[in-house]
Design a protein around this motif. Structure first.
Motif, PDB file in Angstrom:
ATOM      1  N   GLY B  62       0.824  -1.209   0.000  1.00 47.28           N
ATOM      2  CA  GLY B  62       0.000   0.000   0.000  1.00 47.28           C
ATOM      3  C   GLY B  62       0.861   1.263   0.000  1.00 47.28           C
ATOM      4  N   ASP B  82       1.463   6.416  -3.915  1.00 47.52           N
ATOM      5  CA  ASP B  82       0.432   5.382  -4.037  1.00 47.52           C
ATOM      6  C   ASP B  82       0.534   4.753  -5.423  1.00 47.52           C
ATOM      7  N   ASN B 505      -9.190   3.898  -6.877  1.00 50.62           N
ATOM      8  CA  ASN B 505      -8.530   4.503  -5.721  1.00 50.62           C
ATOM      9  C   ASN B 505      -8.572   6.011  -5.792  1.00 50.62           C
TER      10      ASN B 505
END
Lengths: 130, 521
Positions: B62, B82, B505
């Motif tokens: 992550g 990210d 996301n």
């Protein structure tokens, strides 16, 4: 009490916006590269002075004063008063960085303009449009 | 948390800047061009490995955080990586690595060490822009990137034309990055912070309290609208979208060919990345700037459509092969901006995939055409010289097929995703524009392909033409990458899932971006 300060701040804000408008006009409309360059420095300087303006704090006195912190600070109240009166240091750090970067950029542009002058014998862009 | 940081996450841009200064210093001592070529390739490869490692870590664990100097985020500068950052960072370093190998073939001029100093600084700037989690640090890295790109356009300083192009590029570029600086000051004035995650948090929850940063001040909705308006200028400039597209066809022909590839492959990417961050992470769903943002996204649709048509029509008129590729890039970036301003996860995924496909394909065109440029010149009618250089010819054909969108290649899948994103959001005009643009630009691409069939008589004497192995290696690697990513996307469900996840996301999972602020540090 603060009406004078408000008036001053408003004046500064308006002059700042007018400054940006004039300098942008200079960059895009003036044919001379040197004048374009001067307008560009005015533009970045007005952006930087806007940042200095951000750090301004309205003190209870009504005008900016030099904040003094007794060292070591006697109480939490002292600290709170200091923080409320002192100028915010972060915008100044940012402006310092931006000014240093601007210095490098300006040096580079001046070098380019000198080369341009060497090749064309003039700094006018009338023949070649920017 | 701060004791367990992985130093590799934050080291890449700093390492590159240190190496760039070292290159400039070594240039005073070492005269051998060969040394600097190897030195630059090795360092670019190291950074490529680091970005691949970061990508691996992000997929496994992550979001990766790195606090410079150990100061927790709103207090100091943070790097926050990210899925989106990591993928684009890997893309940027891989194109720079390809360009580094190609430069080893192309650059047999004096003062090579200056070229490599700027080359490494350019990579440092673009990686810094992609990885940073600090709004002001982005500006610093943007200036590092821009300044080295202006100087690379002026690299052939004996030619008056390249000085002119550099002046034009620099004046407009400096104004666009000054607008970004102004937006950073506005952000600090109203949000009281410069950390991207903190801005994203406070734009959604006005009463949020974070350690080490103040609350919001004044009318935040107007401040966010100002930030969007000012920074949009920078994004459209870097991504060469309609009102600010003119620098690309102007600067690209004058730069050295490997740098032209970097211009269309890496610098455009910064604009796309910045726009995605600003419109979805800071001021995305649930934020205070929703109304102004939706207007801006509508405007982006129009601007994207205009630059698609400018690109495809002007492409047909070009005689200069480098300008041809530049206009082709403008049309594809217009499509990317149309896809990313759809406000849907699918649109973002499509934009990312099309960015990858476009970056590799346009760079491949530059690498292949570069051999013809060395051999004959920049005219599009003399591409026939490539009949002698089979690898380059294959490169041009693959790149064209990819840009048109022929099925097994990556270009087909990215155009398919854009098509689907337009259909699912009910924007039929987008589908029409996509099909029209593909059709019209195909005329130009076929014209270019056709000119590779004409034999060319006059070939320059150039020592580089005797041994074009390094260029061939670059082209072959680029072709393999295009085919491999296309095949991977077609065959592997996990690759498709990964691309979809990025879009999801960005749109829905924005909370993860600022989750670390509340976990306490």
């Amino acid at each position: 009490m603060s009406s004078a300060t408000t008036f001053l701040l408003t004046t500064i804000m308006i002059s700042f916006i007018i400054n940006i408008a004039i300098s942008l006009y200079g960059v895009f409309a003036k044919p001379s590269l040197v004048k374009k360059f001067i307008a560009l420095t005015i533009f970045s300087d007005s952006v930087n002075s806007f940042a200095i303006l951000i750090g301004f704090r309205r003190t209870p006195l009504g005008y900016p004063s030099i904040a003094v912190m007794p060292s070591p600070p006697q109480s939490v109240e002292d600290l709170k008063r200091f923080v409320s009166e002192a100028v915010d240091p972060v915008p100044q750090a940012l402006v310092l960085t931006a000014v240093v970067i601007g210095l490098a950029v300006n040096m580079f542009l001046v070098g380019l303009i000198m080369l341009y002058y060497k090749y064309y014998g003039s700094t006018s862009t009338r023949r070649v449009k920017i | 948390m701060s004791t367990l940081q992985d130093p590799l996450t934050g080291i890449a841009p700093l390492y590159l800047i240190a190496v760039a200064f070292l290159t400039a210093a070594l240039g005073l001592v070492i005269r051998s061009n060969k040394f600097f070529k190897v030195f630059a390739i090795v360092n670019t490869a190291i950074v490529f490995a680091i970005s691949a490692y970061i990508m691996h870590k992000v997929v496994d664990e992550g979001i990766q955080l790195y606090f410079f100097g150990g100061y927790p985020a709103p207090l100091g500068i943070a790097y926050e990586i990210d899925n989106l950052n990591a993928l684009l960072g890997l893309l940027a370093t891989s194109i720079m690595l390809l360009s580094g190998i190609y430069s080893a073939w192309y650059m047999n001029f004096p003062r090579t060490y200056l070229y490599y100093t700027l080359f490494l600084t350019l990579l440092a700037g673009s990686l810094g822009c992609l990885y940073t989690g600090d709004y002001f640090n982005f500006f610093v890295m943007l200036e590092v990137l821009s300044l080295s790109s202006y100087s690379l356009v002026a690299y052939f300083r004996d030619s008056p034309k390249s000085i002119e192009a550099a002046i034009r590029f620099a004046f407009t570029g400096i104004i666009s990055s000054s607008f970004y600086l102004l937006s950073a000051f506005v952000a600090y004035a109203s949000f009281g912070t410069l950390t991207m995650a903190d801005i994203a948090l406070k734009a959604r929850d006005l009463n949020a309290v974070t350690q080490f940063s103040g609350g919001v001040v004044g009318n935040v909705a107007i401040a966010s609208a100002m930030m969007i308006a000012l920074a949009s200028w920078t994004w459209t400039f870097k991504a060469a979208i309609f009102p600010n597209y003119f620098w690309l066809p102007d600067a690209v022909p004058e730069a050295p060919t490997p740098i032209s590839a970097v211009f269309v492959g890496v610098i455009d990417l910064i604009g796309v990345y910045g726009a995605i961050r600003m419109f979805y992470t800071f001021f995305g769903q649930g934020s205070i700037a929703l109304q102004f943002r939706s207007y801006t996204l509508e405007i982006f649709q129009i601007l994207g459509a205009i630059s698609v048509f400018i690109g495809v029509f002007l492409l047909l008129l070009q005689e200069d092969v480098k300008k041809f590729i530049a206009y082709s890039t403008i049309s594809h970036l217009g499509l990317i901006f149309m896809a990313l301003s759809l406000d849907s996860g699918e649109g973002i995924s499509a934009a990312i995939l099309h960015t990858i496909s476009n970056s590799f394909a346009e760079s491949l065109l530059f690498y292949s055409a570069g051999i013809a440029i060395v051999a004959v010149g920049r005219s599009i009618n003399t591409l026939g010289v490539l009949r002698k250089y089979r690898v380059a010819l294959a490169g041009i054909i693959i790149a064209m097929l990819n840009l048109i969108g022929v099925p097994p290649l990556l270009g087909f899948w990215s155009k398919y995703l854009i098509f689907k994103a337009f259909l699912d959001t009910g924007k039929i005009y987008g589908v029409v524009i996509l099909v029209l643009a593909t059709g019209i630009s195909a005329i130009g691409y076929f014209k270019m392909l056709f000119s590779t069939l004409k034999p060319v008589e006059k070939i320059r004497e150039d020592p580089r033409l005797r041994n074009s192995m390094l260029a061939d290696i670059t082209i072959a690697l680029c072709v393999v990458i295009l085919i491999a990513i296309g095949a991977l996307y077609m065959l592997s469900p996990s690759a498709r899932k990964f691309i979809n996840e990025i879009g999801y996301n960005v749109i829905e999972g924005y909370k993860a971006y600022y989750a670390f602020l509340s976990s306490g540090s």
